[in-house]
Design a protein around this motif. Structure first.
Motif, PDB file in Angstrom:
ATOM      1  N   GLY A 112     105.954  34.406 -32.396  1.00  0.00           N
ATOM      2  CA  GLY A 112     104.761  34.809 -31.696  1.00  0.00           C
ATOM      3  C   GLY A 112     105.143  35.392 -30.466  1.00  0.00           C
ATOM      4  O   GLY A 112     105.987  34.903 -29.731  1.00  0.00           O
ATOM      5  N   HIS A 113     104.474  36.710 -30.128  1.00  0.00           N
ATOM      6  CA  HIS A 113     104.718  37.412 -28.946  1.00  0.00           C
ATOM      7  C   HIS A 113     103.222  37.986 -28.791  1.00  0.00           C
ATOM      8  O   HIS A 113     102.688  38.859 -29.479  1.00  0.00           O
ATOM      9  CB  HIS A 113     105.813  38.534 -29.391  1.00  0.00           C
ATOM     10  CG  HIS A 113     105.840  39.418 -28.114  1.00  0.00           C
ATOM     11  ND1 HIS A 113     106.135  38.995 -26.767  1.00  0.00           N
ATOM     12  CD2 HIS A 113     105.950  40.728 -28.121  1.00  0.00           C
ATOM     13  CE1 HIS A 113     106.406  40.045 -26.094  1.00  0.00           C
ATOM     14  NE2 HIS A 113     106.253  40.999 -26.830  1.00  0.00           N
ATOM     15  N   ARG A 114     102.794  38.105 -27.379  1.00  0.00           N
ATOM     16  CA  ARG A 114     101.935  38.517 -26.966  1.00  0.00           C
ATOM     17  C   ARG A 114     102.232  40.024 -26.697  1.00  0.00           C
ATOM     18  O   ARG A 114     102.594  40.207 -25.409  1.00  0.00           O
ATOM     19  CB  ARG A 114     101.216  37.937 -25.872  1.00  0.00           C
ATOM     20  CG  ARG A 114      99.798  38.476 -25.258  1.00  0.00           C
ATOM     21  CD  ARG A 114      99.255  37.439 -23.976  1.00  0.00           C
ATOM     22  NE  ARG A 114      99.170  36.206 -24.323  1.00  0.00           N
ATOM     23  CZ  ARG A 114      97.964  35.594 -24.761  1.00  0.00           C
ATOM     24  NH1 ARG A 114      96.951  36.492 -25.388  1.00  0.00           N
ATOM     25  NH2 ARG A 114      98.012  34.434 -25.086  1.00  0.00           N
ATOM     26  N   VAL A 115     102.158  40.999 -27.557  1.00  0.00           N
ATOM     27  CA  VAL A 115     102.589  42.278 -27.416  1.00  0.00           C
ATOM     28  C   VAL A 115     101.586  43.114 -26.665  1.00  0.00           C
ATOM     29  O   VAL A 115     100.324  42.953 -26.694  1.00  0.00           O
ATOM     30  CB  VAL A 115     102.647  43.131 -28.755  1.00  0.00           C
ATOM     31  CG1 VAL A 115     103.014  44.325 -28.695  1.00  0.00           C
ATOM     32  CG2 VAL A 115     103.468  42.287 -29.882  1.00  0.00           C
ATOM     33  N   GLU A 156      99.994  43.299 -34.501  1.00  0.00           N
ATOM     34  CA  GLU A 156      99.026  42.062 -34.161  1.00  0.00           C
ATOM     35  C   GLU A 156      99.298  41.731 -32.633  1.00  0.00           C
ATOM     36  O   GLU A 156     100.507  41.693 -32.086  1.00  0.00           O
ATOM     37  CB  GLU A 156      99.623  41.054 -35.002  1.00  0.00           C
ATOM     38  CG  GLU A 156      99.305  41.387 -36.438  1.00  0.00           C
ATOM     39  CD  GLU A 156      98.031  41.807 -37.101  1.00  0.00           C
ATOM     40  OE1 GLU A 156      96.942  40.849 -36.544  1.00  0.00           O
ATOM     41  OE2 GLU A 156      97.813  42.922 -37.554  1.00  0.00           O
ATOM     42  N   ARG A 157      98.471  41.257 -31.929  1.00  0.00           N
ATOM     43  CA  ARG A 157      98.556  40.905 -30.589  1.00  0.00           C
ATOM     44  C   ARG A 157      97.859  39.578 -30.503  1.00  0.00           C
ATOM     45  O   ARG A 157      97.499  38.780 -31.314  1.00  0.00           O
ATOM     46  CB  ARG A 157      97.900  42.113 -29.685  1.00  0.00           C
ATOM     47  CG  ARG A 157      96.375  42.029 -29.863  1.00  0.00           C
ATOM     48  CD  ARG A 157      95.731  43.567 -29.018  1.00  0.00           C
ATOM     49  NE  ARG A 157      94.567  43.576 -29.241  1.00  0.00           N
ATOM     50  CZ  ARG A 157      93.406  42.994 -28.411  1.00  0.00           C
ATOM     51  NH1 ARG A 157      93.775  42.642 -27.355  1.00  0.00           N
ATOM     52  NH2 ARG A 157      92.088  43.516 -28.674  1.00  0.00           N
ATOM     53  N   GLY A 158      98.022  38.942 -29.273  1.00  0.00           N
ATOM     54  CA  GLY A 158      97.524  37.486 -28.969  1.00  0.00           C
ATOM     55  C   GLY A 158      98.794  36.702 -28.891  1.00  0.00           C
ATOM     56  O   GLY A 158      99.751  37.370 -28.999  1.00  0.00           O
ATOM     57  N   ALA A 163     103.607  40.707 -35.194  1.00  0.00           N
ATOM     58  CA  ALA A 163     103.983  41.379 -36.424  1.00  0.00           C
ATOM     59  C   ALA A 163     103.326  42.889 -36.602  1.00  0.00           C
ATOM     60  O   ALA A 163     102.459  43.097 -35.959  1.00  0.00           O
ATOM     61  CB  ALA A 163     103.253  40.763 -37.775  1.00  0.00           C
ATOM     62  N   TRP A 164     103.971  43.583 -37.084  1.00  0.00           N
ATOM     63  CA  TRP A 164     103.621  45.073 -37.137  1.00  0.00           C
ATOM     64  C   TRP A 164     103.791  45.684 -38.468  1.00  0.00           C
ATOM     65  O   TRP A 164     104.721  45.356 -39.198  1.00  0.00           O
ATOM     66  CB  TRP A 164     104.365  45.814 -36.193  1.00  0.00           C
ATOM     67  CG  TRP A 164     105.810  45.842 -36.011  1.00  0.00           C
ATOM     68  CD1 TRP A 164     106.752  45.031 -35.552  1.00  0.00           C
ATOM     69  CD2 TRP A 164     106.678  46.656 -36.928  1.00  0.00           C
ATOM     70  NE1 TRP A 164     108.007  45.358 -35.889  1.00  0.00           N
ATOM     71  CE2 TRP A 164     107.986  46.432 -36.828  1.00  0.00           C
ATOM     72  CE3 TRP A 164     106.271  47.866 -37.765  1.00  0.00           C
ATOM     73  CZ2 TRP A 164     109.200  46.915 -37.402  1.00  0.00           C
ATOM     74  CZ3 TRP A 164     107.353  48.475 -38.408  1.00  0.00           C
ATOM     75  CH2 TRP A 164     108.736  48.149 -38.191  1.00  0.00           C
TER      76      TRP A 164
END
Length: 462
Positions: A112-115, A156-158, A163-164
């Motif tokens: 998980g990473h807040r992009v 995907e953010r948050g 994921a991209w």
């Protein structure tokens, strides 16, 4: 070298007091599926967080029990004992020589990473997408048009993002079905790796192990396998399909950012292989390998992290990665969680993973994790990430207060224009893209909640 930037990245598994010689498995993840075989061998992928509400596995304040979808029930099978490392039932796995002990314990890690917008913009630039990055429901998007002809990047953010997916919209239209494999002469492995370097730099994956041994038609697939916390990974890959002119036609993956979870006692490669054989026996035996009941040979093993699911959520779990020696040649890996079975428990979505049938049997695939929904009259449109090699069907279970929805995958039948493998089966690039499928309700949704049937969680409305 790991690109994980968590403050706890430097944690390493505690070594065992008596370590045998480590035989490192060749890391060359299968990215192509021919007739249902290949990569679907590995123990069911992507698993959830370490934040279990279960009691500790013992009374001494140990870690909470770990719920893994699909693998736990098999791992806890009792049954007749067998010699460690020996095959159990038809076509089990047998190690050639001694396998390593590995560490005493290791930690799970939550992806998980807040992009940020800037990070998404750097990746868009690497794919030569013009224009800005726009914020949509739960994701960043760059490029794309209403006709599906322009390149598009979705990220995907948050807090749980990262994921991209990318499609160039030209060679591979955004609504391509079936997945095309353009003709031509594929680039060499070295040229294909060079073509994906800009994207790897944008993702911080410069140090990832690269494999480019998967040509299909005029394309070649490059798989980037990063380390996490100094350990090799399985299933935590980014993949890039490169055409004969050196352009990336489609790609997907994750930012290599994780958070450290609980430490768990882990078993040796030999003991874990024993549990893998029991799990395979519970599913009727695997389909790969020699004729009759002869076992498939294991040439070596390395200790690492494998992508699993816990209550439908992704989790990197301590695991043994086994090198499979195939009679027809070609590298292949199979994994199994190394966590001691007393620290495992059934999850809300437990059940045996599908039996890979090599194109000869039905083999039901696991439910997809639904991401969000839209409402059109009595119809719900469900959004999710799914492979391009499958078809999807949605179901809804209605009550007065909620609607539980699920999406099941089925094998896509080969069309007249599809490429065929050596056995005459369809050859398909194993890559995911955003999908939608509709399900009609008996009455309008109204104020009822929409829940994911896998885990009972409420889904966001788009």
């Amino acid at each position: 070298m790991s690109t994980d930037q968590s403050p706890e990245t430097e944690d390493r598994p505690a070594p065992r007091s008596r370590r045998r010689r480590l035989s490192v498995a060749a890391v060359a993840t299968a990215v192509l599926l021919a007739g249902g075989g290949g990569a679907y061998w590995a123990s069911s992928a992507f698993s959830g967080g370490p934040d279990s509400e279960s009691a500790a596995a013992d009374g001494d304040g140990g870690p909470p029990k770990l719920a893994l979808d699909g693998t736990t029930a098999s791992a806890q099978d009792s049954g007749e004992g067998i010699a460690p490392g020996e095959p159990m039932g038809p076509r089990g796995y047998r190690a050639e020589g001694e396998l390593p002990d590995g560490p005493e314990s290791a930690a799970v890690r939550k992806p998980g990473h807040r992009v940020s917008r800037a990070e998404a913009a750097r990746l868009a630039k690497a794919f030569e997408i013009e224009g800005g990055v726009e914020a949509e429901a739960g994701r960043w998007q760059a490029g794309g048009d209403s006709k599906g002809k322009d390149p598009r990047l979705t990220v995907e953010r948050g807090a749980g993002g990262g994921a991209w997916t990318y499609q160039n919209g030209g060679t591979v239209p955004l609504d391509a079905d079936p997945d095309p494999a353009p003709g031509g002469e594929p680039l060499s492995a070295a040229e294909a790796k060079k073509a994906v370097r800009p994207a790897l730099r944008a993702l911080g994956l410069q140090e990832a192990s690269l494999d480019a041994g998967s040509p299909v038609g005029g394309t070649r697939t490059v798989t980037a396998s990063p380390e996490v916390a100094g350990l090799p990974t399985h299933g935590w890959d980014s993949t890039f399909v490169v055409d004969d002119k050196g352009a990336v036609t489609r790609a997907q993956g994750n930012w290599n950012k994780t958070r450290k979870g609980d430490d768990y006692p882990v078993e040796s490669a030999t003991a874990t292989l024993d549990r893998l054989n029991k799990a395979e026996q519970a599913r009727g035996g695997h389909r790969e390998g020699a004729q009759g009941n002869e076992p498939t040979r294991i040439g070596g093993a390395s200790f690492g992290l494998a992508l699993e699911r816990s209550h439908g959520e992704p989790l990197l779990v301590p695991a043994w990665i086994y090198q499979v020696k195939r009679s027809g040649g070609g590298d292949l890996e199979v994994t199994h969680p190394a966590v001691s079975p007393e620290y495992l428990e059934p999850s809300k979505t437990s059940g045996h993973p599908p039996v890979p049938d090599g194109g000869t049997g039905p083999g039901k695939k696991p439910s997809q994790a639904v991401e969000s929904y839209e409402v059109h009259g009595r119809t719900l449109e469900l959004s999710f990430w799914g492979g391009v090699c499958d078809t999807y069907r949605a179901e809804a279970e209605e009550s007065g207060s909620a609607v539980r929805v699920s999406v099941e995958a089925g094998e896509k039948k080969a069309g007249k224009g599809d490429k065929a493998g050596k056995a005459g089966k369809k050859v398909c690039v194993k890559i995911a893209k955003r999908q939608t499928v509709e399900v009609e309700l008996d009455k309008k949704l109204g104020d009822r909640k929409v829940l994911d049937a896998r885990n009972g969680e409420k889904l966001p409305r788009r």
